[in-house]
Every structure is written in structure tokens, then in C-alpha cells.
Design a protein around this motif. Structure first.
Motif, PDB file in Angstrom:
ATOM      1  N   LEU A  65       0.829  -1.196   0.000  1.00 14.84           N
ATOM      2  CA  LEU A  65       0.000   0.000   0.000  1.00 14.84           C
ATOM      3  C   LEU A  65       0.861   1.242   0.000  1.00 14.84           C
ATOM      4  N   ASP A  66       0.381   2.258  -0.699  1.00 13.85           N
ATOM      5  CA  ASP A  66       0.956   3.589  -0.547  1.00 13.85           C
ATOM      6  C   ASP A  66       0.489   4.134   0.799  1.00 13.85           C
ATOM      7  N   PRO A  67       1.334   4.824   1.555  1.00 19.38           N
ATOM      8  CA  PRO A  67       0.921   5.309   2.878  1.00 19.38           C
ATOM      9  C   PRO A  67      -0.338   6.167   2.838  1.00 19.38           C
ATOM     10  N   ILE A  68      -0.472   7.022   1.798  1.00 21.08           N
ATOM     11  CA  ILE A  68      -1.673   7.858   1.689  1.00 21.08           C
ATOM     12  C   ILE A  68      -2.888   6.988   1.413  1.00 21.08           C
ATOM     13  N   GLU A  69      -2.713   6.009   0.529  1.00 21.51           N
ATOM     14  CA  GLU A  69      -3.795   5.079   0.228  1.00 21.51           C
ATOM     15  C   GLU A  69      -4.203   4.297   1.471  1.00 21.51           C
ATOM     16  N   SER A 127      -2.381   7.161  15.588  1.00 16.75           N
ATOM     17  CA  SER A 127      -1.172   6.340  15.567  1.00 16.75           C
ATOM     18  C   SER A 127      -1.266   5.214  14.560  1.00 16.75           C
ATOM     19  N   ALA A 128      -2.480   4.980  13.999  1.00 13.75           N
ATOM     20  CA  ALA A 128      -2.615   3.946  12.984  1.00 13.75           C
ATOM     21  C   ALA A 128      -2.101   4.408  11.624  1.00 13.75           C
ATOM     22  N   ASP A 129      -1.848   5.705  11.466  1.00  7.03           N
ATOM     23  CA  ASP A 129      -1.288   6.219  10.223  1.00  7.03           C
ATOM     24  C   ASP A 129       0.207   5.951  10.180  1.00  7.03           C
ATOM     25  N   ALA A 130       0.737   5.836   8.948  1.00  9.51           N
ATOM     26  CA  ALA A 130       2.155   5.503   8.800  1.00  9.51           C
ATOM     27  C   ALA A 130       3.063   6.626   9.267  1.00  9.51           C
ATOM     28  N   GLY A 131       2.584   7.856   9.230  1.00  8.00           N
ATOM     29  CA  GLY A 131       3.381   8.966   9.712  1.00  8.00           C
ATOM     30  C   GLY A 131       4.159   9.639   8.597  1.00  8.00           C
ATOM     31  N   PRO A 132       4.718  10.825   8.884  1.00  6.38           N
ATOM     32  CA  PRO A 132       5.461  11.572   7.864  1.00  6.38           C
ATOM     33  C   PRO A 132       6.720  10.836   7.426  1.00  6.38           C
ATOM     34  N   LEU A 149       7.968  -1.046  26.464  1.00  5.22           N
ATOM     35  CA  LEU A 149       7.720  -0.757  25.051  1.00  5.22           C
ATOM     36  C   LEU A 149       8.305   0.608  24.724  1.00  5.22           C
ATOM     37  N   PRO A 150       9.279   0.673  23.791  1.00  3.72           N
ATOM     38  CA  PRO A 150       9.828   1.987  23.427  1.00  3.72           C
ATOM     39  C   PRO A 150       8.726   2.918  22.939  1.00  3.72           C
ATOM     40  N   ALA A 151       8.817   4.191  23.324  1.00  3.30           N
ATOM     41  CA  ALA A 151       7.776   5.149  22.937  1.00  3.30           C
ATOM     42  C   ALA A 151       7.642   5.244  21.433  1.00  3.30           C
ATOM     43  N   ASP A 152       8.761   5.169  20.704  1.00  2.63           N
ATOM     44  CA  ASP A 152       8.677   5.274  19.254  1.00  2.63           C
ATOM     45  C   ASP A 152       8.231   3.972  18.597  1.00  2.63           C
ATOM     46  N   ALA A 153       8.025   2.927  19.395  1.00  4.57           N
ATOM     47  CA  ALA A 153       7.484   1.670  18.857  1.00  4.57           C
ATOM     48  C   ALA A 153       5.976   1.567  19.038  1.00  4.57           C
ATOM     49  N   GLU A 154       5.415   2.407  19.898  1.00  4.93           N
ATOM     50  CA  GLU A 154       3.973   2.363  20.136  1.00  4.93           C
ATOM     51  C   GLU A 154       3.165   2.621  18.865  1.00  4.93           C
ATOM     52  N   PRO A 155       3.528   3.619  18.018  1.00  3.24           N
ATOM     53  CA  PRO A 155       2.759   3.810  16.773  1.00  3.24           C
ATOM     54  C   PRO A 155       2.818   2.604  15.847  1.00  3.24           C
ATOM     55  N   ALA A 156       3.971   1.931  15.793  1.00  4.80           N
ATOM     56  CA  ALA A 156       4.098   0.759  14.923  1.00  4.80           C
ATOM     57  C   ALA A 156       3.168  -0.358  15.377  1.00  4.80           C
ATOM     58  N   LEU A 157       3.081  -0.574  16.672  1.00  2.00           N
ATOM     59  CA  LEU A 157       2.196  -1.612  17.200  1.00  2.00           C
ATOM     60  C   LEU A 157       0.725  -1.226  16.997  1.00  2.00           C
ATOM     61  N   ALA A 158       0.413   0.047  17.221  1.00  2.00           N
ATOM     62  CA  ALA A 158      -0.967   0.503  16.999  1.00  2.00           C
ATOM     63  C   ALA A 158      -1.343   0.398  15.526  1.00  2.00           C
ATOM     64  N   LEU A 185      -0.175  -1.752  13.372  1.00  2.35           N
ATOM     65  CA  LEU A 185      -0.372  -3.168  13.061  1.00  2.35           C
ATOM     66  C   LEU A 185      -1.759  -3.624  13.488  1.00  2.35           C
ATOM     67  N   ARG A 186      -2.196  -3.206  14.656  1.00  2.10           N
ATOM     68  CA  ARG A 186      -3.466  -3.679  15.203  1.00  2.10           C
ATOM     69  C   ARG A 186      -4.669  -2.923  14.645  1.00  2.10           C
ATOM     70  N   GLN A 187      -4.528  -1.624  14.419  1.00  2.00           N
ATOM     71  CA  GLN A 187      -5.674  -0.813  14.018  1.00  2.00           C
ATOM     72  C   GLN A 187      -5.673  -0.481  12.525  1.00  2.00           C
ATOM     73  N   GLY A 188      -4.516  -0.564  11.890  1.00  2.00           N
ATOM     74  CA  GLY A 188      -4.424  -0.203  10.484  1.00  2.00           C
ATOM     75  C   GLY A 188      -4.161  -1.383   9.580  1.00  2.00           C
ATOM     76  N   TRP A 189      -4.653  -2.558   9.964  1.00  2.00           N
ATOM     77  CA  TRP A 189      -4.419  -3.775   9.187  1.00  2.00           C
ATOM     78  C   TRP A 189      -5.404  -3.854   8.031  1.00  2.00           C
ATOM     79  N   HIS A 190      -4.900  -4.203   6.822  1.00  2.00           N
ATOM     80  CA  HIS A 190      -5.732  -4.229   5.622  1.00  2.00           C
ATOM     81  C   HIS A 190      -5.869  -5.617   4.995  1.00  2.00           C
ATOM     82  N   LEU A 191      -4.906  -6.495   5.240  1.00  2.00           N
ATOM     83  CA  LEU A 191      -4.881  -7.803   4.574  1.00  2.00           C
ATOM     84  C   LEU A 191      -5.793  -8.772   5.328  1.00  2.00           C
ATOM     85  N   LEU A 192      -7.062  -8.807   4.933  1.00  2.00           N
ATOM     86  CA  LEU A 192      -8.050  -9.619   5.631  1.00  2.00           C
ATOM     87  C   LEU A 192      -8.349 -10.897   4.853  1.00  2.00           C
TER      88      LEU A 192
END
Length: 383
Positions: free
Chosen positions: A50-54, A67-72, A284-293, A295-302
Motif C-alpha cells: 500500500l501507498d501510505p496515503i492510500e 497512531s494507525a497512520d504511517a506517519g510523515p 515498550l519503546p515510545a517510538d514503537a507504540e505507533p508501529a504496534l498501533a 499493526l493492530r488498528q491499520g491492518w488491511h490484509l483480511l
């Protein structure tokens, strides 16, 4: 140097986290090739790019956690699903990030990987890194975010005392990986120069970074480690470094090995210390929290079953939203009718635009105040 703070939350035992740099020219192409090969071989069930914007736009009408967004700076988002062990499903998500500036272009492309299994992670499961990256020395995906450090290789400590201390400090504060320092009692032969990480179980192999101190660095490395991290390095031994300087609950003796024979044989005691350290709870490293969120909230491959469940959930949510909107409209309508009734009562049924006769006493309560008071009763019905 930037510090990486940690949260009070520990890394779940179902989660595998990794962050590194790819120094090659086409990191996303390397990922695509590996995913296609693994799917053709039946190693993974499916994958998605996926493209991050997509990815951000493909959310539902209801807002999700930011935090479910890929970020800048995100370039691409890859997802893959595989089964390990006795059919345990693992979902893995890799995001690549471009360099922050032209000055950092030579540092390559940063990648962040988060994977989660349906149950607690087992060390003999395959490394999630090999889902996206080929386990080959031909692809330079395995560089640490700390400059000059690499996974799957022996990293000799810098000769300069200041550079050595800076590297240890950066590894403890910035890295998501486990770091081990081994002192070479004598210069090893070809067998002893092999990375000790090669003896680790597959799931740990890409979570551990190995550093080596040469025979003449015994004193300087020991002094620098005691000063920066509060742990010592035995001559001819090894130590697993704490996650951060003076980390609570870290027992230096427990993760120190007095003798490591670099003769090509399996260093059983050191491997035990690494495995024990890896299984202990880790903040949990603070900068790892968005990555985990993400994965859990922004999952697309169903899967088809998951898509059906998702569709049913969305129907329920839409119905609830529609019901809430209808209820709100009814409340507003009732409030308007009551307000009009109160207004008519306050004006005696006359048009509010009728001018007041000269000299007539002005009433204390204006229609506007009456309307405001009436609406206030609907906001606070218990008054």
C-alpha cells in the motif's frame, strides 16, 4: 544525541519488533521480490502493498487512532500473513521511511517491522524479518539505526574511547535490538570469527546485535561500559547489555558470562543468557507504540472470513450511527417545538415583530431570554 524514551507499557509476549536501515538502492523492490517468491513457494499465505496515503484513506467513515497512520516520511507499507508452528497465524507489517534530509540520504532507508502472533511468541518460529527481506548477505537490509552497526555480523568496537562510549550509549538508548558485547581473549581463527548470533534460534537471530572487543581493548571497553551502562566486561567473557542505562530490574551478574570460547563451538552459557534476557518483560519503546498501533488498528490484509466479520461489524456501526442521528433529529425537533410554544406563550400569541406601544411597560423577560431558558431546560432536564 536523541534519546529514546520508554513507556510504562511492556512489549506484549505475542509481538516481535524490529527497526533498521536498508543501504541498497531499491529497498522496496527487494521486499516485493522476496514476498513474491515466498508466496509462490507457499511460505506465506498472502501479502499486500500500500501507498501510505492510500492506506490512510482506506479507513472507514469512523475515525481511528492517529497512531494507525504511517506517519510523515513513510514511503510504502507492506503486509504479510503466514502460519507458523501448528498453524498459528502471524500478521506482519513493514513500513519504509525515506531519509529526513539530503544529508542523511547516505544512511539509507529506515524500516520498521511489527509482527504479532495469535499466541505467545516462540523462539523456534521463523524470524519475521525474513518474510520481507531475503536472508542473504547480498541485500544490505540489516543495518542498525545506530551508524556503523549491523545485524548478522560481528561489529568490532571503535578504537577511540570517545567513539566507543558514544556507540554504547546510542545502542542502549536508541536501538530496539538486544546488544551483546564479547571480549576476545585472543585473536580468534576463522571459526571463532563467525557471529555468535548464528547459533541463536531463528526468531532471535534478527533481534540480537553482537559487538566484539579485541584482546587489547579489555580495559578500555570495561571502563567505558561501567561508565555508560553500569556493567562490566569480563576478560574473555561476554555481557548482555541492559535496555537503557541503569535499567530497573536488570541484574548484571545474571546476564554476564565469565568465559566464552571463540573456537566455533556453541557458546551454550551465553546463548542461555541471551534467551533469558529476551524472554524477560521489556518496556515498550515510545517510538514503537505507533508501529504496534498501526499493526493492530491499520491492518488491511483480511481473509474472507475476516472481511465478512468486518462487513457485519460495519453494518452494525452504520445502523447505530443512523439511529443516533435520528434520535438527535427527534430531540432537536422536540426542542424546537417546545421553544416555539414557550415563545408563543411569552408573546401572548402575538407576532414578536409587533412594536411595543409607547409608554407601555417593558416586560422583564424578553422572547430571546425565554427561548434561551427553554433550551437550557432541555440541556439540563434535572434542573
Amino acid at each position: 544525541m536523541a534519546k529514546s524514551s520508554t513507556s510504562s507499557t511492556t512489549v506484549p509476549d505475542t509481538v516481535w519488533l524490529g527497526r533498521g536501515r536498508h543501504l541498497g538502492p531499491e529497498p522496496e523492490l527487494d521486499v516485493r521480490r522476496n514476498l513474491l517468491a515466498l508466496k509462490a513457494a507457499g511460505v506465506i499465505d498472502d501479502f499486500l502493498e500500500l501507498d501510505p496515503i492510500e492506506a490512510a484513506r482506506s479507513t472507514d467513515m469512523f475515525p481511528r487512532d492517529a497512531s494507525a497512520d504511517a506517519g510523515p516520511g513513510a514511503r510504502r507499507v507492506f503486509e504479510a500473513r503466514r502460519r507458523v508452528g501448528d498453524g498459528v497465524t502471524v500478521r506482519a507489517q513493514l513500513t519504509t521511511y525515506g531519509p529526513e534530509s539530503r544529508r542523511s540520504e547516505s544512511e539509507g532507508v529506515t524500516w520498521v517491522l511489527a509482527a504479532e502472533a495469535e499466541r505467545a511468541w516462540e523462539t523456534d518460529w521463523p524470524s519475521p524479518a525474513t518474510v520481507f527481506w531475503p536472508d542473504s548477505d547480498q541485500v544490505a537490509w540489516d543495518h542498525e539505526t545506530v551508524p556503523g552497526v549491523r545485524l548478522r555480523a560481528v561489529n568490532h568496537l571503535p578504537k577511540d574511547d570517545g567513539a566507543l562510549r558514544r556507540r554504547l550509549r546510542a545502542c542502549a538508548r536508541q536501538s530496539w535490538f538486544i546488544h551483546v558485547v564479547v571480549h576476545e581473549a585472543m585473536t580468534p581463527d576463522a571459526r571463532g570469527r563467525r557471529p555468535i548470533t548464528a547459533f541463536l534460534p531463528p526468531s532471535l537471530r534478527h533481534r540480537v546485535v553482537e559487538h566484539r572487543a579485541t584482546p587489547e581493548q579489555a580495559l578500555i571497553a570495561d571502563f567505558a561500559m561501567k561508565r555508560e551502562l553500569g556493567v562490566g566486561l569480563p576478560r574473555g567473557g561476554a555481557v548482555v547489555l541492559p535496555w537503557a542505562p541503569h535499567a530497573p530490574g536488570y541484574d548484571a551478574e545474571r546476564f554476564t558470562v565469565r568465559a566464552v570460547f571463540l573456537d566455533g563451538t556453541e557458546p551454550t552459557e551465553l546463548l542461555r543468557a541471551i534467551s533469558e534476557f529476551a524472554s524477560a518483560p521489556r518496556p515498550l519503546p515510545a517510538d514503537a507504540e505507533p508501529a504496534l498501533a498501526r499493526l493492530r488498528q491499520g491492518w488491511h490484509l483480511l481473509t474472507q472470513e475476516e472481511e465478512l466479520i468486518h462487513a457485519r461489524t460495519m453494518v452494525t456501526r452504520y445502523a447505530q450511527a443512523l439511529e443516533a442521528m435520528t434520535a438527535s433529529c427527534d430531540l432537536y425537533r422536540e426542542a424546537a417545538e417546545s421553544a416555539l410554544a414557550a415563545l408563543a406563550e411569552a408573546t401572548g400569541g402575538n407576532d414578536i415583530s409587533t412594536p411595543i406601544a409607547p409608554g407601555a411597560p417593558r416586560q422583564d423577560t424578553s422572547p430571546l431570554k425565554t427561548l434561551t431558558k427553554t433550551l437550557g431546560l432541555f440541556r439540563n432536564p434535572h434542573r
